[in-house]
Write a protein that holds these residues in place. Structure first.
Motif, short mmCIF file in Angstrom:
data_model
loop_
_atom_site.label_atom_id
_atom_site.label_comp_id
_atom_site.label_asym_id
_atom_site.label_seq_id
_atom_site.Cartn_x
_atom_site.Cartn_y
_atom_site.Cartn_z
N HIS A 240 48.88 45.10 53.16
CA HIS A 240 49.03 44.83 51.73
C HIS A 240 50.30 44.05 51.39
CE1 HIS A 240 45.80 47.66 50.48
NE2 HIS A 240 45.84 46.98 49.35
N THR A 243 50.72 37.92 51.87
CA THR A 243 49.51 37.12 51.75
C THR A 243 49.14 36.45 53.07
OG1 THR A 243 50.82 35.22 51.01
CG2 THR A 243 49.92 36.67 49.31
N ARG A 306 42.66 37.78 52.23
CA ARG A 306 41.80 37.54 51.07
C ARG A 306 40.35 37.29 51.45
NH1 ARG A 306 46.40 34.09 49.14
NH2 ARG A 306 47.47 35.25 47.51
N TYR A 344 42.80 42.28 50.11
CA TYR A 344 42.71 41.61 48.81
C TYR A 344 41.42 40.80 48.64
CZ TYR A 344 47.61 42.90 48.27
OH TYR A 344 48.78 43.61 48.17
N TYR A 345 40.40 41.14 49.40
CA TYR A 345 39.12 40.45 49.26
C TYR A 345 38.43 40.98 48.00
CZ TYR A 345 34.35 38.94 50.34
OH TYR A 345 33.09 38.37 50.29
N HIS A 346 38.04 40.09 47.11
CA HIS A 346 37.45 40.53 45.84
C HIS A 346 36.02 41.01 45.99
CE1 HIS A 346 40.60 39.88 42.84
NE2 HIS A 346 41.00 38.86 43.60
N SER A 353 40.90 48.93 50.43
CA SER A 353 40.71 47.87 51.43
C SER A 353 39.43 48.15 52.23
CB SER A 353 41.89 47.82 52.41
OG SER A 353 43.09 47.55 51.75
N VAL A 409 53.83 39.79 48.72
CA VAL A 409 52.97 39.96 47.55
C VAL A 409 53.82 40.32 46.33
CG1 VAL A 409 51.18 41.44 46.54
CG2 VAL A 409 50.93 40.60 48.89
N TRP A 415 46.06 41.94 40.16
CA TRP A 415 45.02 41.68 41.15
C TRP A 415 43.70 41.37 40.46
CZ3 TRP A 415 40.89 45.14 42.95
CH2 TRP A 415 40.20 44.63 44.05
N MET A 421 48.97 44.53 41.32
CA MET A 421 49.03 44.63 42.78
C MET A 421 49.59 45.99 43.20
SD MET A 421 47.82 41.89 44.16
CE MET A 421 47.63 40.10 44.07
N LYS A 424 46.94 48.44 42.91
CA LYS A 424 45.99 48.18 44.00
C LYS A 424 46.42 48.87 45.28
CE LYS A 424 43.09 45.88 46.80
NZ LYS A 424 43.41 46.67 47.99
#
Length: 454
Positions: A240, A243, A306, A344-346, A353, A409, A415, A421, A424
């Motif tokens: 986390h 990036t 991501r 951080y994959y949407h 995660s 980050v 987020w 974030m 998150k």
């Protein structure tokens, strides 16, 4: 599956589909008695005992060897033509029996060993001694009878070994190479393994591949896995923070009796993936930490910050390399677990995660130039009683390492529209909470340090 070495020599007779038949001395004599050397021995009739009797080879310790997919096996040639594997003392009736056994340790899907092409006597393939025998005693024999099938398979295995050697040229030596190159943030659409076909140098090595199930390839998962919640917490925290892609090691224990791999500790690599100079020092420090805690190296993890938590073609090759390196000092089977974390994959469900344990099955024997098959590993997650001081200390070291990093980050940013974030990371880590509820107060100190990094 590998078992513990037997207390007394164990004779192994199964040599797979192409094991040569062992003949008694009388049978060997009968095969060529009618006209001396002029009576042809069949391909299966030329055994190590024949070569020993006719003086082409001699008994000796450590004179036999197999090299297969990066692993080396050494054997003694006994007076009766049998082979004793140096590592365990097991006795094998023929080269094929020994080769099949050893190759199955590396590749459980292996069906036959093709021993005459795989086993070397003093550096030279046994099949060449068989050819020499035929030239000397049966010059009129059809040389194609010697080892047609052996040569075919040996050529395929040779190609696979060359591919492995080529990959190793670009991998820095180490327990597990810090080898994952930095990815771009562009969307990568996963492909199905069945669409890949033979290796293609023009294909993007960052192509993501969907995982198969063991059942889908008619296999059973060859080991069980238990992972500590503290391992997941520390690994998720590490992934986390930045990036950029990160990598780490997994420490634990492998029980050969129960076939259980227990993952007890994560060791984040506090280094940049492109920083080869510091990688060696980091690996050495982790080696010492593993030794001090009485743990073994059992796997590795890395992040797709991501993107989907699925392996790329490069990840598949790396995992296959790691599996071969972690086979164990006794050339026995030991699994190596790979884990991918996508923080951080949407496409993730909620703030948690996606964490993907995986393994790679070697490609089919008839397609040695294909990529390995990435398969999902079923894991039991074990909730720890409390957050250990080791884990807490490692978290603080990570905060200090990334504090001034340009790719840290920004935890005050959002987020998604209603989640920062910081929210998150807190939400994701709560999924790995220990039983002791006091952990939340302990982690608040870590989170406060993260807030001070901006």
């Amino acid at each position: 599956m590998d078992a513990e070495p037997p207390s007394s020599p164990q004779v192994v007779e199964d040599g797979g589909e192409e094991d040569e038949e062992e003949l008694s001395g009388g049978e060997e004599a009968d095969l060529r008695s009618s006209s001396g050397r002029g009576s042809l021995l069949t391909r299966r009739g030329i055994t190590l005992r024949v070569l020993l009797k006719d003086g082409l080879v001699e008994p000796g310790d450590g004179v036999l060897a197999i090299h297969y997919l990066g692993k080396n096996f050494v054997g003694d040639l006994l007076n009766d033509g049998k082979i004793r594997w140096v590592e365990t003392g097991q006795i094998f009736n023929s080269p094929s029996a020994w080769a099949t056994h050893c190759k199955r340790l590396v590749n459980p899907a292996k069906k036959s060993g093709c021993g005459w092409a795989s086993v070397r006597y003093r550096g030279q393939k046994l099949v060449q001694y068989k050819t020499t025998w035929l030239h000397k005693y049966q010059p009129s024999a059809d040389m194609s009878m010697v080892s047609e099938e052996d040569d075919d398979e040996d050529e395929e295995e040779g190609k696979a070994a060359v591919l492995a050697d080529e990959k190793n040229k670009y991998n820095k030596p180490g327990i597990i190479d810090v080898m994952v190159s930095r990815r771009t943030d562009r969307e990568r659409i996963p492909v199905r393994y069945c669409t890949l076909g033979t290796r293609d140098a023009a294909r993007d090595p960052h192509t993501l591949v969907e995982l198969s199930a063991f059942s889908a390839i008619n296999r059973f998962q060859p080991f069980n896995v238990a992972v500590s919640s503290n391992v997941l917490l520390l690994m998720d925290f590490h992934c986390h923070l930045t990036t950029s892609e990160v990598v780490g090691y997994l420490g634990g224990r492998w029980d050969t009796n129960t076939q259980l791999l227990t993952v007890l500790r994560a060791f984040p690599c506090r280094t940049r993936l492109a920083d080869r100079d510091s990688a060696s020092a980091v690996e050495e420090e982790i080696c010492q930490n593993l030794f001090m805690r009485g743990l073994s190296l059992v796997g590795w993890y890395h992040s797709h910050p991501r993107g989907p938590a699925l392996p790329s073609l490069q990840d598949i090759d790396s995992q296959m390399d790691h599996q071969l390196r972690l086979q164990g000092s006794n050339n026995g089977f030991q699994p190596c677990l790979g884990i991918i974390c996508g923080p951080y994959y949407h496409g993730n469900q909620g703030v948690a995660s996606t964490i993907t344990p995986f393994w790679v099955v070697p490609p089919p024997e008839q397609r040695p130039n294909d990529h390995g098959i990435p398969v999902a590993v079923e894991v039991t997650y074990v909730q720890d009683n409390f957050l250990t001081s080791d884990v807490l200390n490692e978290m603080m070291l990570l905060v200090d390492y990334y504090r001034t990093a340009p790719d840290l980050v920004q935890f005050s940013q959002y987020w998604c529209p209603d989640t920062t974030m910081m929210d998150k990371i807190k939400g994701s880590l709560s999924c790995h909470a220990p039983k002791d509820q006091a952990y939340s107060q302990i982690l608040e100190h870590v989170y406060s340090q993260l807030s001070c990094t901006h």
